[in-house]
Design a protein around this motif. Structure first.
Motif, PDB file in Angstrom:
ATOM      1  N   PRO A  44       9.131 -29.140  17.113  1.00 11.40           N
ATOM      2  CA  PRO A  44       7.739 -29.284  16.668  1.00 11.40           C
ATOM      3  C   PRO A  44       7.426 -28.497  15.395  1.00 11.40           C
ATOM      4  N   ARG A  45       8.058 -27.352  15.236  1.00 12.75           N
ATOM      5  CA  ARG A  45       7.802 -26.531  14.046  1.00 12.75           C
ATOM      6  C   ARG A  45       8.260 -27.250  12.787  1.00 12.75           C
ATOM      7  N   CYS A  46       9.474 -27.789  12.799  1.00  9.59           N
ATOM      8  CA  CYS A  46      10.006 -28.472  11.614  1.00  9.59           C
ATOM      9  C   CYS A  46       9.306 -29.802  11.377  1.00  9.59           C
ATOM     10  N   VAL A  47       9.091 -30.566  12.432  1.00 10.17           N
ATOM     11  CA  VAL A  47       8.436 -31.858  12.281  1.00 10.17           C
ATOM     12  C   VAL A  47       7.020 -31.659  11.761  1.00 10.17           C
ATOM     13  N   GLY A  48       6.303 -30.677  12.313  1.00 10.50           N
ATOM     14  CA  GLY A  48       4.953 -30.383  11.844  1.00 10.50           C
ATOM     15  C   GLY A  48       4.950 -29.941  10.400  1.00 10.50           C
ATOM     16  N   GLY A  49       5.971 -29.182   9.980  1.00 17.05           N
ATOM     17  CA  GLY A  49       6.070 -28.734   8.597  1.00 17.05           C
ATOM     18  C   GLY A  49       6.269 -29.897   7.643  1.00 17.05           C
ATOM     19  N   ILE A  50       7.062 -30.871   8.054  1.00 15.57           N
ATOM     20  CA  ILE A  50       7.310 -32.047   7.215  1.00 15.57           C
ATOM     21  C   ILE A  50       6.032 -32.862   7.070  1.00 15.57           C
ATOM     22  N   ILE A  51       5.292 -33.020   8.164  1.00 15.29           N
ATOM     23  CA  ILE A  51       4.045 -33.782   8.115  1.00 15.29           C
ATOM     24  C   ILE A  51       3.044 -33.092   7.191  1.00 15.29           C
ATOM     25  N   ARG A  52       2.937 -31.759   7.296  1.00 16.20           N
ATOM     26  CA  ARG A  52       2.029 -31.011   6.413  1.00 16.20           C
ATOM     27  C   ARG A  52       2.466 -31.133   4.958  1.00 16.20           C
ATOM     28  N   LEU A  53       3.777 -31.065   4.709  1.00 16.22           N
ATOM     29  CA  LEU A  53       4.286 -31.184   3.351  1.00 16.22           C
ATOM     30  C   LEU A  53       3.953 -32.552   2.769  1.00 16.22           C
TER      31      LEU A  53
END
Length: 68
Positions: A44-53
């Protein structure tokens, strides 16, 4: 030909070997993987970071085009 692994603890004073895990044999792959890349992270941390990016980049692009 497979690979066999077992885990032991060695007593440094006596040299006695105690088996911690039973032997386990792993069969080799039928087809050798030639790609050394790791799979993409799906936590969730990485996936959420990609979505925010992506959202940030979309916003920056819209601003640069004068859409906002």
């Amino acid at each position: 030909m497979g690979m066999t692994i077992a885990v032991y603890r060695i007593n440094p004073e006596t040299g006695e070997r105690t088996q911690l895990r039973e032997k386990h044999t792993v069969k080799p792959l039928a087809v050798i993987e030639t790609d050394s890349r790791l799979p993409p992270c799906s936590c969730p941390r990485c996936v959420g970071g990609i979505i925010r990016l992506r959202a940030t980049l979309t916003e920056v692009n819209r601003r640069s085009r004068g859409e906002l």
